[in-house]
Design an enzyme around this catalytic site. Structure first.
Site, PDB file in Angstrom:
ATOM      1  N   TYR A   1       4.620   4.971  11.377  1.00  0.00           N
ATOM      2  CA  TYR A   1       4.743   3.498  11.407  1.00  0.00           C
ATOM      3  C   TYR A   1       5.545   2.763  10.325  1.00  0.00           C
ATOM      4  O   TYR A   1       5.906   1.710  10.600  1.00  0.00           O
ATOM      5  CB  TYR A   1       3.452   2.685  11.665  1.00  0.00           C
ATOM      6  CG  TYR A   1       2.461   2.746  10.525  1.00  0.00           C
ATOM      7  CD1 TYR A   1       2.504   2.198   9.412  1.00  0.00           C
ATOM      8  CD2 TYR A   1       1.281   3.753  10.895  1.00  0.00           C
ATOM      9  CE1 TYR A   1       1.815   2.210   8.222  1.00  0.00           C
ATOM     10  CE2 TYR A   1       0.503   4.039   9.964  1.00  0.00           C
ATOM     11  CZ  TYR A   1       0.666   3.089   8.648  1.00  0.00           C
ATOM     12  OH  TYR A   1      -0.296   3.464   7.388  1.00  0.00           O
TER      13      TYR A   1
ATOM     14  N   HIS B   1      -3.270   4.519   4.827  1.00  0.00           N
ATOM     15  CA  HIS B   1      -4.496   3.689   4.796  1.00  0.00           C
ATOM     16  C   HIS B   1      -5.860   4.407   4.370  1.00  0.00           C
ATOM     17  O   HIS B   1      -6.570   3.947   3.559  1.00  0.00           O
ATOM     18  CB  HIS B   1      -4.656   3.278   6.238  1.00  0.00           C
ATOM     19  CG  HIS B   1      -6.054   2.566   6.355  1.00  0.00           C
ATOM     20  ND1 HIS B   1      -6.159   1.327   6.088  1.00  0.00           N
ATOM     21  CD2 HIS B   1      -7.157   2.861   6.934  1.00  0.00           C
ATOM     22  CE1 HIS B   1      -7.472   0.943   6.186  1.00  0.00           C
ATOM     23  NE2 HIS B   1      -8.013   1.986   6.879  1.00  0.00           N
TER      24      HIS B   1
ATOM     25  N   ARG C   1       0.969  -1.181  -0.187  1.00  0.00           N
ATOM     26  CA  ARG C   1       0.043  -0.014   0.011  1.00  0.00           C
ATOM     27  C   ARG C   1       0.848   1.315   0.061  1.00  0.00           C
ATOM     28  O   ARG C   1       1.351   1.600   1.049  1.00  0.00           O
ATOM     29  CB  ARG C   1      -0.887   0.108   1.285  1.00  0.00           C
ATOM     30  CG  ARG C   1      -2.049   1.033   1.155  1.00  0.00           C
ATOM     31  CD  ARG C   1      -2.583   1.175   2.429  1.00  0.00           C
ATOM     32  NE  ARG C   1      -1.866   1.875   3.346  1.00  0.00           N
ATOM     33  CZ  ARG C   1      -1.491   1.631   4.901  1.00  0.00           C
ATOM     34  NH1 ARG C   1      -2.094   0.667   5.496  1.00  0.00           N
ATOM     35  NH2 ARG C   1      -0.903   2.356   5.633  1.00  0.00           N
TER      36      ARG C   1
END
Length: 400
Positions: free
Chosen positions: A291, A282, A278
């Site tokens: 992260y 998100h 990805r």
């Protein structure tokens, strides 16, 4: 009781599943050439270009609409960036009559099947032409004519629904299947396991397509499961399974084509694990810098599935630099112009709030609706769009 005869041993024997390591199916290198020994699928020029244009259109739509969200024009957005091959390559291998039950990152499937930019924008802005009548969050698309089930926000609910729908397709006997998309995070939901077990027991024509993109929002795959990804779980249900390079458009198309054959011709459900990444956040509410590193993202940007397919097309003399420039310019212009039109369209009529559920609106609901209209009339500044429509429709005796 088990469905097979088990081997008998006379001392404790434990297994940890290490023997269930699954290979990754690949055909196309990042430079657009085939791997040695790989056989290109039977993909003609017309279909190949349709796939590529859908990938580029999806990328441009995502870039523009995320920017619109940052400008305050939209409340929310989710991108498919980096996963276009997994989504569009698989969709292109289906029959247009097959049902798609998506999660929320599969807008490329709709692009490929012919959903127009106008239709995307109407949903995103929730205007009067939105098929969902403004009741859904942005990116929760649906199209009955394109066999694309309307997206719902709760995670993984579409997976068991796909099994049930496929059971109906089996009973109908018309040669169709259902494909349901989800991320590896959704595969941790109980619905995933219930759906696979039910599909295997009843032998229904369904394809479970897991987009393993490395993260369930901020949780990396290594913290989600200790096993070798999602694919080995199929063995627990005696289900056919394949792992595919999700950035390889040719491999995704070929694997899904073969999976569809198993599903439709033999009523054998299939699990496909598409290994991708990805590249975007998100959602528009997420900040991936908290992260994962920029260096990690850079490695995967070098594996861009759109660039890989473009290089393959150029090797086959099916695409040129001028073709690319024209496509980019045309799509960016169309997206921008269509967005401006969609923003200007009024919202759905207010009375659609109470339609579609009852044949006749119950008295209690009608009373509540009358109070709502009165409230809007008393506070027009708080509800400018509805108040403006009320003025426009007052001669007709209705409030929009």
């Amino acid at each position: 009781m088990t469905t097979t005869k088990a081997k008998v041993v006379y001392s404790p024997v434990f297994t940890d599943g290490a023997e269930f390591r699954i290979p990754t199916f690949k055909l196309l290198k990042q430079d657009g050439s085939l791997y040695k020994g790989a056989k290109a699928p039977e993909l003609d020029k017309e279909k190949a270009l349709r796939i590529y244009r859908a990938m580029v259109t999806t990328r441009i739509l995502d870039e523009r609409m995320l920017a619109a969200q940052r400008q305050g024009r939209l409340s929310f957005y989710m991108q498919c960036t980096g996963e276009e091959a997994a989504v569009i390559g698989s969709t292109a291998a289906l029959d247009d009559g097959d049902m798609i039950m998506a999660q929320y990152r599969e807008q490329g499937s709709l692009v490929y099947r012919g959903f127009t930019i106008d239709e995307f924008m109407n949903q995103l802005f929730g205007n009067e032409l939105d098929y969902g009548k403004g009741r859904q969050m942005p990116v929760h698309y649906g199209s009955s004519k394109l066999n694309y089930m309307t997206i719902s926000s709760p995670l993984a609910t579409q997976i068991p629904q796909a099994t049930g729908y496929a059971y109906g397709q089996k009973m109908a006997g018309e040669g169709h299947c259902t494909v349901t998309y989800f991320g590896e995070g959704a595969a941790s939901e109980g619905d995933f396991h219930a759906a696979l077990n039910m599909a295997a027991v009843h032998r229904v024509p369904v394809i479970f397509l897991c987009r393993n993109n490395g993260y369930a929002i901020s949780t990396p795959a290594a913290e989600q499961f200790a096993a070798d990804g999602v694919a080995p779980r199929a063995y627990g249900y005696k289900m056919d399974v394949i792992r595919v390079d999700g950035n390889d458009i040719l491999a995704m198309h070929e694997a899904t084509k073969a999976a569809r054959s198993l599903a439709v011709e033999h009523n054998r459900p299939v699990l496909i694990e598409a290994m991708s990444y990805r590249l975007a956040a998100h959602s528009s509410s997420d900040d991936p810098s908290g992260y994962r590193s920029k260096d990690e993202e850079a490695v995967w940007r070098e594996k861009d599935p759109i660039l890989r397919m473009r290089l393959w097309l150029e090797r086959k003399k099916w695409w040129t630099e001028d073709d690319e420039k024209q496509l980019q310019e045309n799509m960016r212009r169309e997206v921008l112009e269509t967005m401006k039109r969609a923003q200007k369209r009024p919202p759905p009529a207010l009375d659609t709030l109470v339609s579609d559920v009852y044949d006749e609106v119950p008295p209690a609901l009608a009373e509540q609706f009358d109070k709502l209209k009165a409230h809007i009339r008393r506070h027009p500044d708080a509800y400018p769009k509805s108040a403006e429509h009320a003025k426009q429709t007052s001669k007709e005796g209705g409030l929009r």
